[in-house]
Design an enzyme around this catalytic site. Sequence first.
Site, PDB file in Angstrom:
ATOM      1  N   CYS A 384       0.836  -1.200   0.000  1.00 33.30           N
ATOM      2  CA  CYS A 384       0.000   0.000   0.000  1.00 33.30           C
ATOM      3  C   CYS A 384       0.878   1.260   0.000  1.00 33.30           C
ATOM      4  O   CYS A 384       1.415   1.628  -1.029  1.00 33.30           O
ATOM      5  CB  CYS A 384      -0.964  -0.018   1.179  1.00 33.30           C
ATOM      6  SG  CYS A 384      -2.327   1.153   0.996  1.00 33.30           S
ATOM      7  N   HIS A 509      -3.310  -4.841   0.011  1.00 30.76           N
ATOM      8  CA  HIS A 509      -2.745  -5.432   1.237  1.00 30.76           C
ATOM      9  C   HIS A 509      -2.769  -6.963   1.133  1.00 30.76           C
ATOM     10  O   HIS A 509      -3.714  -7.609   1.595  1.00 30.76           O
ATOM     11  CB  HIS A 509      -3.558  -4.997   2.449  1.00 30.76           C
ATOM     12  CG  HIS A 509      -3.366  -3.581   2.846  1.00 30.76           C
ATOM     13  ND1 HIS A 509      -2.412  -3.174   3.754  1.00 30.76           N
ATOM     14  CD2 HIS A 509      -4.012  -2.454   2.446  1.00 30.76           C
ATOM     15  CE1 HIS A 509      -2.485  -1.855   3.906  1.00 30.76           C
ATOM     16  NE2 HIS A 509      -3.443  -1.388   3.123  1.00 30.76           N
ATOM     17  N   GLU A 511      -1.241  -9.095   2.793  1.00 28.66           N
ATOM     18  CA  GLU A 511      -1.118  -9.752   4.100  1.00 28.66           C
ATOM     19  C   GLU A 511      -2.455 -10.260   4.634  1.00 28.66           C
ATOM     20  O   GLU A 511      -2.507 -11.232   5.406  1.00 28.66           O
ATOM     21  CB  GLU A 511      -0.470  -8.813   5.125  1.00 28.66           C
ATOM     22  CG  GLU A 511      -1.272  -7.578   5.528  1.00 28.66           C
ATOM     23  CD  GLU A 511      -1.015  -6.362   4.655  1.00 28.66           C
ATOM     24  OE1 GLU A 511      -1.268  -5.231   5.130  1.00 28.66           O
ATOM     25  OE2 GLU A 511      -0.559  -6.540   3.506  1.00 28.66           O
TER      26      GLU A 511
END
Length: 549
Positions: A384, A509, A511
Site C-alpha cells: 500500500c 494489502h 497480508e
Amino acid sequence: MKSKIKKQTKYIFVTGGVVSGLGKGITAASLGKILSARGFLVNMQKCDPYLNTDAGTLNPAEHGEVFVTRDGAETDLDLGHYERFIDRELERSSSVISGQIFSQVIANERKGVYLGKSVQIIPHVTAEIQRRIIEAGKNSDIHIVEIGGTVGDYEAMAFIEAIRQMKRKVGEENVLYAHLVFLPYLATSKEVKTKPAQNSVRDLREAGIQPDVLFVRTDHPITAEALEKLSLYCDVDKDAIVGLPTAKTVYEVPLRMEESGIAHYITQKLSLPKKTAKLDQWSDLVDRIISSKNEVTIGVIAKYMSHEDTYMSVFEALRAAGWHHNAKVNIVWVNAENEDFIESELKKVDGIVVPGGFGSRGVEGKIMAAKYARENNIPYLGLCLGMQVAVIEFARHVLKSKDVDTAEINPSAKHPVIHIMPSQVGVQLGGSMRLGDYTCKLDKNSRAYLAYGTPTIVERHRHRYEFNNEYRDILTKNGLILSGLSPDKQLVEIVELHDHPFYVASQFHPEFKSRPDTPHPLFKDFIGASLRQTTAKQTSLEANKTHTV
C-alpha cells in the site's frame, strides 16, 4: 413435496475476565479451528463495546491493526485471527461495534419503528445486538461470538445482557457460554491463584450467565487442586475446564484444545454429531514452526513502534512465508522517523518491508528504505503506502528532482506522482476509501505473475491515493514495470523492477489473505529471495575469511 427444515445454528459466546489482553481472539479462533476441522461450517463474529462506528479511525498504536474484510469492512484485528485459523473469508456482518448499534437504534426511532415507545437499552439495544448476531450466524452450523473487553466493563453491559437473553430467544439447547480467565502466579508461595478467576465467574453469574466452559490462561503449570477449586467454586464440570499454559506459538493452541477433549464436550452439549477432527496438516505446520532450521532477517520500516499488534497481519504473513521455506523470520523494527540511522539499520537485514500507513510521519524514512533496497539489490516488498513510496523514490531518481511527492503530504508538489482519487475529493475520512476486494490483471512477463501463477487475482484494498497516470510513460520508459492493473487499466495495482533480486510493491494489502499453512504468493517469493540474500552474504563472509587466512 418435501418441506424444507431450517438449519438451527448453534451459538457459542466467548467472554473474558480478570485482565484484558488474555488472547480471547486466539482462544475463540482456536475453538473455531477444532470445530471446523470436524467438518462443521463455522462462522465467527466480534462484538466490540467501543462507541466508534468501525475500527477505521482507531489509532493503530492503541488498538492494533485495522483488518479489512473482502467486502470492505474496517474491523478489529481479531477478525484476522479468525480468518487465519478457520481459513474462511469473513464479511462485514462478522464485526459489530457499539457505534453501529446505537446509530441503528436511533435511526429506527426517527423512522417510528418503535411506535412511539420509550427507547431503552432493554429491549431495543439488546434486540439490535441479537438481530445482528442471528443474521451473521445464518446458514452456519456453529456461530462463535467473541465479546470484546472484560466482564464488568460498563460499555459491554448491553452485549452481556443481549447474549444472556439468547438462551430464551433461540433455545437453551442451542447456546453455550465459554469464559476465559487468568490465573496469576505468586512467586513467594510458588502457586497459581484461582481467586481472581472465581471472582470473574461470579461477576458473570451476577449478570445472569453461568459459563458452560472455562478456558484458563496461565504462564505456569496448573495443578489438579487448582482445577478442582475452579470446578467447585465456578460450578463448571471438570471436563469443561481447559488449561491453556503459554504456548510456543499461538498455532499450537488448537492442538492443546483438541487434546483436552473440549470439542467432544461442546458437541455433546449442543447435541451436534460426534465427528473426528482432521488436524494432521495443522500439526505438521506446528512442527515446522518449532523446528525451522534456517533464519532470515527482515527489516520492517515502521512508525507505530509501541507493540506488534499494529502490524499483526504483516508479521504473520512474513512468518508463514518463512515456515514454508523451513525458516524462522527474525523481524527487525526500523523506526522510519530516525532518518539518520535507517541506512545503518538496513545493512543488518536480508529483506525490507514497507507496510501501509497514513499521514506524513516517517514517509521520508520509508522513501530512504526504498532507495536503499533499489540501489543495493536488497529484496523489497512494499504494501500500500510501501508501493507509493517506491514510486516516489523511483520518480525522484528518474526526474532528477526532490520535488516529487504524494499529494497526501505535499499537495503543492511539482510532481505529485501519487494523488487523490478524483471521486474522493472533499469526502470525509470515515469509510471514504477504496476498501475490500478488487480485481487485478497481471502482466504475464512479470515477477508478480510468476508468484501467483494466474493472470487474474483479487486482493483487498484500504487507501485513498493512487498512482498518477500522467507519469506512467516517463516512469515505464525508465524501467518501472506496471505489472498489475485494474481490469479497465486505469489503476496501477503492482509495480516492480527488473534486474533486481526482488523489488515488488502492491497498492493492495496481500497480508490479509495469507494463511499460516498457505502463505501469500508475494510474501512467499519475497522470503525466498531474502533467504538467497542470506546465503549470498554467508558465502561472501566465508570467502573473505578464507582470503584473509
